[in-house]
Design a protein around this motif. Structure first.
Motif: not given
Length: 567
Positions: A10-33
């Motif tokens: 989960a931490e690795a995905l956050v960092r990978m999105l950050q490194l690709h210049g992502v600044d907004h994430i649109f979404g909805l929470c759930g148990d598996t998340s």
């Protein structure tokens, strides 16, 4: 194992999105998340998570965000229902060549095949609606797979991608040394490719011998940022420039060579006439599909020669035999033609006849429009709504038009003074409920610019819950509801194709202004044509979210610019 140089998945995905210049994430929470959300909460990454009320809305937000920002749009949702709800946004983005990354969390790899709640084949589910799609089975593979997703989304023909993120992959271990990225892949188009010089020579020969060429531009021109190169080539050729609905913004509507939208949705008999006189049609970033060509009748097969320019070689020759073909990025292809074509730029005198032809066609088109736009009849004519909104909007405003009444009317008659992405509508699949959510993404993607969402009352019912998202983020969007208590597009089809035998297309009228007020939106209702401009002006200039509920003539009674309804 020494965990000092490791991250969780989960931490690795956050960092990978950050490194690709992502600044907004649109979404909805759930148990598996849960691990993924905890990582987003704990880490300092600079990204804004926009909590939505529906995963479908998250997909549409990410789509419009990408269109106006030039960056990859990111949406996310949980397993099961969340994964199924997010599909429409990916389908629209992928067919529109817009890079949207959907991350759906999933049950653990170890829980597969055991009747685990929300289990489904996510990779199989997303395959038909994405360019690239992968469920990650091992945490160690996550960085490599994320890099592949961004490469696929933004290079070649841009498109949507999906990543499935099982629960135990989120909690698994990733070597921190694998966390790296090419930041240029966070924007699109990345790694553009130019045309074959031999193909350019063939294209130049076609241009040189043509007497009445026309350029028909799809969304590929705006995606590639090729507006300057397009205008330069049109002026060299003295050629009319028509667009598809998705190609709006390829050229200023004020340019004397600009024809406007052609096709069965938003085109008119006047713009069709310009296509019919051509001896060479140059399709640019355009698939020459059924709507653009009115089911492949304009241009008629073999009516003229065809030069097709597209980043996707599979598009060329599918619907029309191509006498010349340039495969590559629209901007680079047009730049190559400008460099190779021997015609002299700026020779306006030789272009007078074609400019007069275009001017005459546009005059006739807008005379017919103006007659209805000035009507004081009630219910309010759709033409009047377009004209009055045009009057009060700033020139840099973004208009997001839903399917149904808004799409053909704003495509045909809304005048965009400057080129670029300022008009958005979901033409790949035309699903109702796009505009309200998409305007949220557009507002985040281009802050400080006025954003207006125009939707039918049928569409309002699909996504009304996102008004809470708008209020929570204090987004100064103006919503205009075309209110006539019917699914107008289908009713108009029943009128023309089934002898006015209407069935199950009418619903009860809602007070959309009162509903919006309950969410905290400043709202107005208007049924008097004389009051419309003042109300729209107040709504557009209101400092917060606003909504205008407009009682409008239904499509089946109107004179809509839709060729299949015109006798």
């Amino acid at each position: 194992m020494d965990q000092s140089n490791h991250l969780s998945g989960a931490e690795a995905l956050v960092r990978m999105l950050q490194l690709h210049g992502v600044d907004h994430i649109f979404g909805l929470c759930g148990d598996t998340s849960l691990p993924w959300y905890d990582a987003l909460r704990r880490l300092h990454h600079g990204m804004t998570h926009v909590l939505c009320r529906d995963e479908r809305s998250a997909g549409y937000m990410a789509d419009a965000y990408a269109r106006v920002s030039g960056k990859v749009g990111v949406c996310e949702g949980p397993s099961g229902g969340g994964a199924t709800y997010i599909l429409p946004g990916l389908a629209e983005a992928n067919e529109s060549s817009i890079p949207v990354l959907a991350v759906t969390t999933d049950i653990s790899v170890a829980s597969r095949g055991r009747f685990t709640l929300t289990e489904l084949d996510q990779e199989g589910l997303f395959r038909p609606v994405t360019k690239w799609n992968k469920v990650i089975d091992r945490a160690s593979d996550l960085p490599r797979i994320v890099r592949a997703a961004f490469t696929q989304m933004t290079s070649g023909r841009p498109g949507a991608a999906h990543l499935g993120l099982p629960f135990d992959v989120q909690t698994g271990s990733v070597d921190e040394g694998e966390i790296w990225a090419d930041r240029t892949l966070g924007r699109f188009p990345s790694r553009p490719v130019g045309p074959d010089p031999k193909a350019v020579a063939v294209a130049v020969e076609l241009l040189t011998t043509a007497r009445r060429p026309i350029l028909i531009c799809g969304g590929g021109v705006v995606i590639a940022g090729a507006e300057v190169e397009l205008t330069a080539l049109a002026e060299r050729l003295g050629a009319p420039v028509a667009t598809t609905i998705s190609g709006r913004g390829s050229i200023s509507d004020h340019h004397p060579l600009a024809v406007g939208v052609v096709g069965s949705n938003g085109g008119t008999v006047e713009t069709r006439g310009i296509v019919q006189q051509a001896d060479l049609v140059i399709f640019i970033g355009c698939r020459a599909g059924s709507v653009t060509t009115e089911r492949w009748r304009f241009p008629a097969p073999r009516q003229c020669k065809i030069l097709h320019i597209d980043v996707d070689p599979a598009v060329i020759g599918t619907n029309y035999p191509a006498d010349g073909a340039l495969v590559g990025d629209a901007r680079l292809c047009l730049a190559a033609l400008n460099a190779a074509y021997a015609g002299s730029a700026g020779d306006v005198a030789t272009q007078d006849p074609i400019r007069k032809l275009i001017s005459g066609a546009k005059t006739r088109k807008f005379e017919s429009f103006g007659e209805l736009a000035r009507s004081d009849e009630a219910p309010i004519r759709p033409e009047r709504l377009v004209a009055e909104l045009q009057t009060v909007l700033p020139s840099d405003a973004i208009v997001v038009a839903d399917a149904g009444t808004p799409c053909p009317y704003f495509s045909a008659y809304y005048i965009q003074a400057d080129p670029g992405r300022k008009f958005i509508t979901n033409r790949a699949h035309g699903a109702l409920g796009y505009s309200l959510s998409a305007s949220v993404g557009a507002s985040f993607g281009r802050p400080g610019v006025k954003c207006v969402s125009v939707m039918g009352d049928g569409s309002f019912g699909f996504t009304v819950g996102e008004l809470e998202t708008v209020i929570r983020h204090k987004l100064p969007i103006t919503f205009v509801v075309v209110s006539n208590a019917t699914y107008g597009w289908i009713k108009a089809g029943q009128k023309t194709k089934y002898d006015s035998q209407y069935f199950s297309v009418d619903f009860g009228r809602s007070n959309h202004a009162r509903i919006a007020e309950a969410y905290g939106i400043k709202s107005w209702s208007v049924d008097d044509p004389a009051a419309l401009r003042g109300v729209l002006d107040a709504a557009v200039n209101y400092p917060g979210p606003s909504l205008v509920d407009v009682m409008v003539q239904p499509l089946h009674e109107a004179r809509a610019p839709v060729s299949e309804w015109v006798a």
